[in-house]
Design a protein around this motif. Structure first.
Motif, mmCIF file in Angstrom:
data_model
loop_
_atom_site.group_PDB
_atom_site.id
_atom_site.type_symbol
_atom_site.label_atom_id
_atom_site.label_comp_id
_atom_site.label_asym_id
_atom_site.label_seq_id
_atom_site.Cartn_x
_atom_site.Cartn_y
_atom_site.Cartn_z
ATOM 1 N N ASN A 48 0.820 -1.211 0.000
ATOM 2 C CA ASN A 48 0.000 0.000 0.000
ATOM 3 C C ASN A 48 0.854 1.262 0.000
ATOM 4 O O ASN A 48 0.511 2.262 -0.634
ATOM 5 C CB ASN A 48 -0.934 -0.001 1.209
ATOM 6 C CG ASN A 48 -2.226 0.748 0.922
ATOM 7 O OD1 ASN A 48 -2.668 0.827 -0.220
ATOM 8 N ND2 ASN A 48 -2.825 1.303 1.949
ATOM 9 N N ASP A 49 1.969 1.227 0.720
ATOM 10 C CA ASP A 49 2.874 2.380 0.754
ATOM 11 C C ASP A 49 3.428 2.689 -0.635
ATOM 12 O O ASP A 49 3.551 3.847 -1.027
ATOM 13 C CB ASP A 49 4.031 2.128 1.728
ATOM 14 C CG ASP A 49 3.615 2.281 3.181
ATOM 15 O OD1 ASP A 49 2.539 2.870 3.419
ATOM 16 O OD2 ASP A 49 4.354 1.817 4.071
ATOM 17 N N VAL A 50 3.776 1.630 -1.364
ATOM 18 C CA VAL A 50 4.298 1.820 -2.722
ATOM 19 C C VAL A 50 3.214 2.407 -3.630
ATOM 20 O O VAL A 50 3.458 3.337 -4.405
ATOM 21 C CB VAL A 50 4.815 0.487 -3.310
ATOM 22 C CG1 VAL A 50 5.171 0.653 -4.784
ATOM 23 C CG2 VAL A 50 6.029 -0.006 -2.533
ATOM 24 N N THR A 109 0.243 4.073 -2.787
ATOM 25 C CA THR A 109 -0.210 5.425 -2.443
ATOM 26 C C THR A 109 0.929 6.433 -2.441
ATOM 27 O O THR A 109 0.701 7.628 -2.636
ATOM 28 C CB THR A 109 -0.892 5.437 -1.062
ATOM 29 O OG1 THR A 109 0.031 4.960 -0.068
ATOM 30 C CG2 THR A 109 -2.121 4.556 -1.058
ATOM 31 N N GLY A 110 2.148 5.947 -2.226
ATOM 32 C CA GLY A 110 3.277 6.864 -2.124
ATOM 33 C C GLY A 110 3.776 7.382 -3.452
ATOM 34 O O GLY A 110 4.352 8.466 -3.529
ATOM 35 N N SER A 111 3.564 6.627 -4.521
ATOM 36 C CA SER A 111 4.105 7.082 -5.808
ATOM 37 C C SER A 111 3.234 6.680 -6.991
ATOM 38 O O SER A 111 2.786 7.539 -7.763
ATOM 39 C CB SER A 111 5.524 6.522 -5.998
ATOM 40 O OG SER A 111 5.538 5.112 -5.866
ATOM 41 N N VAL A 112 2.956 5.390 -7.133
ATOM 42 C CA VAL A 112 2.279 4.890 -8.332
ATOM 43 C C VAL A 112 0.938 5.579 -8.572
ATOM 44 O O VAL A 112 0.688 6.121 -9.657
ATOM 45 C CB VAL A 112 2.063 3.355 -8.243
ATOM 46 C CG1 VAL A 112 1.271 2.864 -9.457
ATOM 47 C CG2 VAL A 112 3.403 2.647 -8.156
ATOM 48 N N LEU A 113 0.089 5.602 -7.554
ATOM 49 C CA LEU A 113 -1.247 6.145 -7.750
ATOM 50 C C LEU A 113 -1.255 7.663 -7.853
ATOM 51 O O LEU A 113 -2.054 8.235 -8.598
ATOM 52 C CB LEU A 113 -2.166 5.695 -6.614
ATOM 53 C CG LEU A 113 -2.418 4.192 -6.553
ATOM 54 C CD1 LEU A 113 -3.474 3.867 -5.524
ATOM 55 C CD2 LEU A 113 -2.836 3.660 -7.912
ATOM 56 N N ILE A 114 -0.390 8.313 -7.103
ATOM 57 C CA ILE A 114 -0.324 9.773 -7.194
ATOM 58 C C ILE A 114 0.083 10.186 -8.601
ATOM 59 O O ILE A 114 -0.526 11.079 -9.213
ATOM 60 C CB ILE A 114 0.655 10.351 -6.150
ATOM 61 C CG1 ILE A 114 0.053 10.207 -4.748
ATOM 62 C CG2 ILE A 114 0.954 11.817 -6.445
ATOM 63 C CD1 ILE A 114 0.941 10.722 -3.641
ATOM 64 N N ILE A 115 1.090 9.518 -9.143
ATOM 65 C CA ILE A 115 1.544 9.828 -10.508
ATOM 66 C C ILE A 115 0.431 9.530 -11.513
ATOM 67 O O ILE A 115 0.133 10.329 -12.405
ATOM 68 C CB ILE A 115 2.814 9.020 -10.856
ATOM 69 C CG1 ILE A 115 3.988 9.497 -9.997
ATOM 70 C CG2 ILE A 115 3.156 9.161 -12.339
ATOM 71 C CD1 ILE A 115 5.219 8.628 -10.104
ATOM 72 N N LEU A 156 6.104 15.100 2.140
ATOM 73 C CA LEU A 156 4.991 14.596 2.941
ATOM 74 C C LEU A 156 3.736 15.427 2.728
ATOM 75 O O LEU A 156 2.625 14.893 2.655
ATOM 76 C CB LEU A 156 5.368 14.603 4.425
ATOM 77 C CG LEU A 156 6.017 13.333 4.982
ATOM 78 C CD1 LEU A 156 6.385 13.543 6.438
ATOM 79 C CD2 LEU A 156 5.081 12.141 4.847
ATOM 80 N N ALA A 157 3.908 16.746 2.641
ATOM 81 C CA ALA A 157 2.759 17.623 2.440
ATOM 82 C C ALA A 157 2.059 17.298 1.125
ATOM 83 O O ALA A 157 0.833 17.189 1.062
ATOM 84 C CB ALA A 157 3.193 19.086 2.459
ATOM 85 N N VAL A 158 2.856 17.122 0.065
ATOM 86 C CA VAL A 158 2.290 16.796 -1.244
ATOM 87 C C VAL A 158 1.670 15.412 -1.225
ATOM 88 O O VAL A 158 0.531 15.207 -1.658
ATOM 89 C CB VAL A 158 3.366 16.880 -2.345
ATOM 90 C CG1 VAL A 158 2.797 16.414 -3.683
ATOM 91 C CG2 VAL A 158 3.896 18.298 -2.472
ATOM 92 N N GLN A 159 2.417 14.431 -0.711
ATOM 93 C CA GLN A 159 1.951 13.044 -0.719
ATOM 94 C C GLN A 159 0.662 12.876 0.074
ATOM 95 O O GLN A 159 -0.304 12.291 -0.412
ATOM 96 C CB GLN A 159 3.031 12.123 -0.141
ATOM 97 C CG GLN A 159 2.615 10.652 -0.112
ATOM 98 C CD GLN A 159 3.711 9.748 0.466
ATOM 99 O OE1 GLN A 159 4.891 10.025 0.301
ATOM 100 N NE2 GLN A 159 3.313 8.701 1.143
#
Length: 457
Positions: free
Chosen positions: A11-13, A15-21, A268-271
């Motif tokens: 989940n960290d992977v 929500t932290g990068s893949v889905l945001i991008i 962190l603010a963006v994520q």
């Protein structure tokens, strides 16, 4: 490594990068491809939404929902416990600046949800018994013919049934039971059984009863929360300018206004802001298109306009109010996070009633989400197993609602988040593949349908 630890890492992977991008990318794609439709179409969406509020009961017909009922069902799912806990978590971890990035994600998400609603309308289906249904499984099949489309649609269907119908609704029930136990001392299992029984009554009434309940409950819950929040905010009116200062400055220099979030960084603010914003309004997740698909409209783009208002209400109204209550009361330095932080913020003015206020809001928000998420899951049950499986599905959902109230099981919560995240992937792939059709449908509305309407054809 435990199963829970593995789920957390996945989940960290995601929500932290893949889905945001992926989600920000899709939002940008449709924002530019459709010429900032979230601005151009906002007035039309607003008028259609609040004009539909007073529409005649017959507007939905026998086989679907009115445009407003579809929006109410979508908002019922969007406005959930995340609007109370989500903003609080983002502020606690990412600082006030996370709210700015929530605004950005919501602005982009309005164009994404426009595309989802238009495609849901474009590919909706009518069954033999006259029931209208639709959602990502149908536009995924429309985007990809053959085996790949069937497999991708089936993956999405399984993910949403488990993410929302089963585990997600257990989480919502737990939130209601916990807040009412704190405020009134009611045993959690008693509250869980009560919610399960009421839910079953709504489910067994089919689409019409679901539409009537959401049409009634959404305006009431929104008004209750808005009034309650504004009272707290205006009681601290002198802190409003500083709150907006902290949000804007904190978006780019979190350390300058971090307060309780001492570890806050720009990343962190963006994520946290983007992730919480996207998962609050559900734009790009593939959930709300199930509601927008069954709306009776004259052109798919009309429901796209209405869908954008759902994101606006969820983030720019409801979630924003939570954020301002927390920041203007100075509660972000209290050390609390999640729903406890929101509860603490309201209690600064309301005292013990703050707990009662949050408990009532949790009941409204979480119960409406249970109804919306059930409806979304039901559409996919119909797709995979046919109408005969709906009764079994409704019973399983009610069991999950009852058992979910007992205790907060980390694995269930984390798996629900993980499945929620994975839902985005097949939906996002289909939306990108259909971006040309979205543009074509958009152009048809403005170039053909609208001029003909004005001529009275």
């Amino acid at each position: 490594m435990s199963i829970n630890d593995l789920v957390l890492k996945v989940n960290d992977v995601l929500t932290g990068s893949v889905l945001i991008i992926a989600l920000v990318g899709i939002g940008l794609l449709f924002t530019f491809k459709l010429g900032f439709i979230q601005i151009r179409g906002f007035k039309d969406g607003w008028n259609r939404t609040f004009g539909g509020l007073f529409s005649k009961k017959g507007d939905a017909g026998k086989d679907g929902m009115s445009s407003f009922q579809a929006l109410a069902t979508a908002i019922a799912a969007q406005v959930g416990t995340g609007n109370i806990a989500g903003a609080a978590t983002a502020i606690a971890v990412g600082g006030p600046g996370a709210i700015f990035w929530m605004w950005i994600s919501a602005f982009l998400g309005m164009s994404t949800i426009f595309a989802e609603a238009v495609m849901a309308q474009k590919f909706k289906q009518v069954s033999d018994d006259g029931t209208v249904t639709g959602g990502p499984v149908y536009y995924i099949r429309g985007a990809f013919k053959g085996t790949f489309g069937k497999v991708l649609a089936a993956i999405f269907a399984v993910l949403i049934i488990f993410a929302l119908g089963f585990m997600g609704n257990a989480v919502q029930s737990n939130s209601i039971a916990a807040s009412w136990n704190t405020a009134f001392g009611i045993p959690k299992i008693a509250m869980g059984i009560f919610i399960a029984v009421v839910s079953l009554f709504v489910f067994t009434g089919g689409m019409k009863r679901i539409a009537k309940v959401t049409e009634l409950i959404v305006p009431i819950m929104a008004a209750f929360y808005i009034v309650g929040s504004l009272i707290v905010i205006f009681a601290n009116v002198t802190a409003i300018p500083a709150a907006f200062h902290d949000i804007i400055v904190g978006a780019f220099k979190p350390a300058a206004v971090a307060g309780g979030a001492m570890g806050a960084t720009l990343k962190l603010a963006v994520q946290k802001g983007v992730a919480r914003g996207l998962f609050s309004n559900e734009a790009g997740m593939g959930s709300t298109p199930h509601a927008h698909a069954v709306a009776k409209v004259n052109h798919p783009v009309e429901q796209g306009f209405v869908a954008m208002i759902g994101v606006f209400i969820d983030t720019f109204v409801i979630l924003n109010l939570t954020a301002l209550v927390i920041i203007t009361t100075g509660s972000r330095t209290s050390g609390f996070t999640g729903a406890q932080l929101s509860q603490y913020a309201f209690s600064t003015l309301y005292g013990k009633f703050g707990e009662i206020f949050i408990a009532i809001c949790m009941l409204f928000f979480a119960f409406s989400t249970i109804i919306g998420w059930y409806f979304f899951g039901e559409a996919n049950i119909r797709y995979l197993f046919g109408a005969k499986a709906v009764k079994i599905y409704s019973i399983i959902v009610c069991i999950c609602v009852a058992l979910g109230s007992l205790q907060e099981v980390d694995l269930v919560w984390n798996m629900a988040d993980c499945f929620n995240s994975m839902m985005v992937i097949p939906n996002a792939i289909a939306l990108v593949a259909l971006s040309g059709l979205v543009k074509k449908t958009h152009d048809d509305y403005y170039n053909n349908f609208l001029p003909n309407q004005k001529k009275g054809k």
